[in-house]
Design a protein around this motif. Structure first.
Motif, PDB file in Angstrom:
ATOM      1  N   VAL A   1       0.841  -1.200   0.000  1.00 19.39           N
ATOM      2  CA  VAL A   1       0.000   0.000   0.000  1.00 19.39           C
ATOM      3  C   VAL A   1       0.876   1.250   0.000  1.00 19.39           C
ATOM      4  CG1 VAL A   1      -1.739   1.316   1.271  1.00 19.39           C
ATOM      5  CG2 VAL A   1      -1.914  -1.182   1.133  1.00 19.39           C
ATOM      6  N   LEU A   2       1.908   1.260   0.835  1.00 25.93           N
ATOM      7  CA  LEU A   2       2.804   2.421   0.895  1.00 25.93           C
ATOM      8  C   LEU A   2       3.475   2.678  -0.444  1.00 25.93           C
ATOM      9  CD1 LEU A   2       4.622   1.947   4.329  1.00 25.93           C
ATOM     10  CD2 LEU A   2       2.826   3.593   3.779  1.00 25.93           C
ATOM     11  N   GLN A   3       3.793   1.621  -1.162  1.00 28.35           N
ATOM     12  CA  GLN A   3       4.551   1.764  -2.400  1.00 28.35           C
ATOM     13  C   GLN A   3       3.693   1.625  -3.652  1.00 28.35           C
ATOM     14  OE1 GLN A   3       7.879  -0.937  -2.197  1.00 28.35           O
ATOM     15  NE2 GLN A   3       8.760   0.070  -0.420  1.00 28.35           N
ATOM     16  N   LYS A   4       2.379   1.603  -3.487  1.00 21.54           N
ATOM     17  CA  LYS A   4       1.507   1.399  -4.639  1.00 21.54           C
ATOM     18  C   LYS A   4       1.614   2.555  -5.619  1.00 21.54           C
ATOM     19  CE  LYS A   4      -3.231   0.757  -6.183  1.00 21.54           C
ATOM     20  NZ  LYS A   4      -4.665   0.665  -5.835  1.00 21.54           N
ATOM     21  N   ALA A   5       1.638   2.219  -6.910  1.00 19.82           N
ATOM     22  CA  ALA A   5       1.609   3.227  -7.963  1.00 19.82           C
ATOM     23  C   ALA A   5       0.153   3.538  -8.304  1.00 19.82           C
ATOM     24  CB  ALA A   5       2.341   2.731  -9.203  1.00 19.82           C
ATOM     25  N   GLY A   6      -0.151   4.825  -8.384  1.00 20.63           N
ATOM     26  CA  GLY A   6      -1.495   5.232  -8.767  1.00 20.63           C
ATOM     27  C   GLY A   6      -2.417   5.428  -7.592  1.00 20.63           C
ATOM     28  N   LYS A   7      -3.674   5.607  -7.898  1.00 21.61           N
ATOM     29  CA  LYS A   7      -4.681   5.951  -6.896  1.00 21.61           C
ATOM     30  C   LYS A   7      -4.959   4.779  -5.969  1.00 21.61           C
ATOM     31  CE  LYS A   7      -9.327   7.932  -6.492  1.00 21.61           C
ATOM     32  NZ  LYS A   7     -10.518   8.410  -7.231  1.00 21.61           N
ATOM     33  N   LEU A   8      -5.133   5.080  -4.679  1.00 22.35           N
ATOM     34  CA  LEU A   8      -5.459   4.050  -3.709  1.00 22.35           C
ATOM     35  C   LEU A   8      -6.947   3.729  -3.756  1.00 22.35           C
ATOM     36  CD1 LEU A   8      -3.491   5.394  -0.606  1.00 22.35           C
ATOM     37  CD2 LEU A   8      -2.734   3.691  -2.257  1.00 22.35           C
ATOM     38  N   THR A   9      -7.280   2.471  -3.486  1.00 19.90           N
ATOM     39  CA  THR A   9      -8.680   2.109  -3.299  1.00 19.90           C
ATOM     40  C   THR A   9      -9.136   2.626  -1.938  1.00 19.90           C
ATOM     41  OG1 THR A   9      -8.192   0.004  -2.193  1.00 19.90           O
ATOM     42  CG2 THR A   9      -8.285  -0.014  -4.614  1.00 19.90           C
ATOM     43  N   ASP A  10     -10.438   2.571  -1.698  1.00 20.27           N
ATOM     44  CA  ASP A  10     -10.956   3.009  -0.401  1.00 20.27           C
ATOM     45  C   ASP A  10     -10.356   2.197   0.729  1.00 20.27           C
ATOM     46  OD1 ASP A  10     -12.486   4.904  -1.654  1.00 20.27           O
ATOM     47  OD2 ASP A  10     -14.364   3.766  -1.551  1.00 20.27           O
ATOM     48  N   ASP A  11     -10.235   0.890   0.543  1.00 20.38           N
ATOM     49  CA  ASP A  11      -9.669   0.026   1.586  1.00 20.38           C
ATOM     50  C   ASP A  11      -8.199   0.348   1.828  1.00 20.38           C
ATOM     51  OD1 ASP A  11     -12.070  -1.248   1.972  1.00 20.38           O
ATOM     52  OD2 ASP A  11     -11.550  -3.019   0.774  1.00 20.38           O
ATOM     53  N   GLU A  12      -7.466   0.632   0.751  1.00 19.82           N
ATOM     54  CA  GLU A  12      -6.047   0.960   0.892  1.00 19.82           C
ATOM     55  C   GLU A  12      -5.863   2.305   1.595  1.00 19.82           C
ATOM     56  OE1 GLU A  12      -4.436  -1.440  -3.059  1.00 19.82           O
ATOM     57  OE2 GLU A  12      -5.104   0.651  -3.207  1.00 19.82           O
ATOM     58  N   TYR A  13      -6.713   3.270   1.258  1.00 20.61           N
ATOM     59  CA  TYR A  13      -6.606   4.565   1.938  1.00 20.61           C
ATOM     60  C   TYR A  13      -6.984   4.437   3.410  1.00 20.61           C
ATOM     61  CZ  TYR A  13      -6.651   9.569   2.697  1.00 20.61           C
ATOM     62  OH  TYR A  13      -6.367  10.828   3.172  1.00 20.61           O
ATOM     63  N   GLU A  14      -7.941   3.569   3.700  1.00 19.19           N
ATOM     64  CA  GLU A  14      -8.292   3.317   5.093  1.00 19.19           C
ATOM     65  C   GLU A  14      -7.108   2.713   5.844  1.00 19.19           C
ATOM     66  OE1 GLU A  14     -11.566   0.814   7.761  1.00 19.19           O
ATOM     67  OE2 GLU A  14     -11.861   1.056   5.596  1.00 19.19           O
ATOM     68  N   ALA A  15      -6.348   1.852   5.161  1.00 14.70           N
ATOM     69  CA  ALA A  15      -5.151   1.279   5.783  1.00 14.70           C
ATOM     70  C   ALA A  15      -4.124   2.365   6.085  1.00 14.70           C
ATOM     71  CB  ALA A  15      -4.543   0.207   4.865  1.00 14.70           C
ATOM     72  N   ILE A  16      -3.950   3.312   5.149  1.00 15.28           N
ATOM     73  CA  ILE A  16      -3.048   4.441   5.388  1.00 15.28           C
ATOM     74  C   ILE A  16      -3.516   5.245   6.594  1.00 15.28           C
ATOM     75  CG2 ILE A  16      -2.367   6.708   4.480  1.00 15.28           C
ATOM     76  CD1 ILE A  16      -0.707   4.674   3.209  1.00 15.28           C
ATOM     77  N   GLN A  17      -4.816   5.442   6.700  1.00 20.60           N
ATOM     78  CA  GLN A  17      -5.369   6.262   7.782  1.00 20.60           C
ATOM     79  C   GLN A  17      -5.222   5.613   9.158  1.00 20.60           C
ATOM     80  OE1 GLN A  17      -9.363   7.012   6.182  1.00 20.60           O
ATOM     81  NE2 GLN A  17      -8.783   9.152   5.936  1.00 20.60           N
ATOM     82  N   GLN A  18      -4.852   4.339   9.183  1.00 14.75           N
ATOM     83  CA  GLN A  18      -4.628   3.676  10.464  1.00 14.75           C
ATOM     84  C   GLN A  18      -3.276   4.015  11.073  1.00 14.75           C
ATOM     85  OE1 GLN A  18      -6.911   1.751  12.142  1.00 14.75           O
ATOM     86  NE2 GLN A  18      -8.297   2.459  10.534  1.00 14.75           N
ATOM     87  N   HIS A  19      -2.371   4.667  10.291  1.00 13.94           N
ATOM     88  CA  HIS A  19      -1.006   4.792  10.802  1.00 13.94           C
ATOM     89  C   HIS A  19      -0.863   5.673  12.036  1.00 13.94           C
ATOM     90  CE1 HIS A  19      -0.437   8.525   8.320  1.00 13.94           C
ATOM     91  NE2 HIS A  19       0.476   8.803   9.219  1.00 13.94           N
TER      92      HIS A  19
END
Length: 222
Positions: free
Chosen positions: A74-92
């Motif tokens: 997720v941290l290294q993903k290229a392009g736009k994050l999905t909702d689930d991936e952005y939610e994972a970022i928001q957990q940090h």
């Protein structure tokens, strides 16, 4: 001697945690130290006691340590994050609190780590705090974090100038950022300057023709 040994142990603990984060996410290399430095400038410019400035430095250094709990893909993903991936970022921020909560020497720095993505208008995360509900350290780190993000070269865009970053911070005063902390940073930079050479990237892989921007770590942009 005991005090010096204790401080050295604290510094070693922080360095180890930051090295782990930066190994996982190349594009945040040096980010933690710069956010720490900008946070200290804000604290001193706003008249903070020096003992609290020391603790604020810890908070700035460790503000993104919770990214250890975010999947590397997720941290290294290229392009736009999905909702689930952005939610994972928001957990940090919450994961950062879990990682640091037993480090007693951090004191109120833990609140700064936990709440540095809250917004003055209540639209931030993890709890949607607003205004004075947000701890002072978190309001400071939010400004320092965005300033460094904007003035640092990323894989898909160049760094903004200090002047442009200041314009953007001021545009977001009262919505995303505490106006007092924004102006404290501006005053500190006018007095002490900011070393833009320190933000130049290390050698990074050249993008391929079909490469997309990596957005996983850019939740700190305004």
């Amino acid at each position: 001697a005991q005090f010096a040994a204790r401080q050295a142990a604290y510094e070693a603990t922080m360095r180890s945690l930051i090295r782990a984060v930066e190994t996982k996410d190349l594009y945040t290399r040096g980010h933690s130290e710069r956010v720490s430095r900008a946070s200290v400038l804000i604290g001193r410019s706003s008249g903070m006691r020096e003992d609290r400035v020391t603790t604020l430095r810890y908070a700035g250094t460790l503000h993104d340590v919770g990214k250890l709990g975010v999947p590397t893909r997720v941290l290294q993903k290229a392009g736009k994050l999905t909702d689930d991936e952005y939610e994972a970022i928001q957990q940090h921020p919450s994961r950062g609190r879990e990682i640091t909560k037993d480090l007693e020497f951090l004191g109120e720095a833990i609140e700064g780590i936990h709440f540095h993505h809250e917004r003055i208008d209540g639209r931030g995360y993890p709890l949607g705090l607003k205004g004075e509900e947000i701890p002072e350290f978190a309001r400071i780190i939010a400004v320092a974090d965005a300033f460094d993000s904007m003035t640092t070269t990323r894989s898909y865009r160049g760094a903004r100038s200090i002047e442009d970053a200041v314009v953007e911070l001021r545009r977001c005063k009262g919505s995303q950022f505490d106006p007092v902390m924004v102006e404290a940073l501006v005053a500190a930079i006018e007095d002490h300057g900011w070393d833009v050479t320190d933000t130049l990237p290390e050698v990074m892989p050249a993008p391929t023709a079909d490469a997309a921007p990596a957005f996983g770590t850019d939740d700190d942009d305004p």
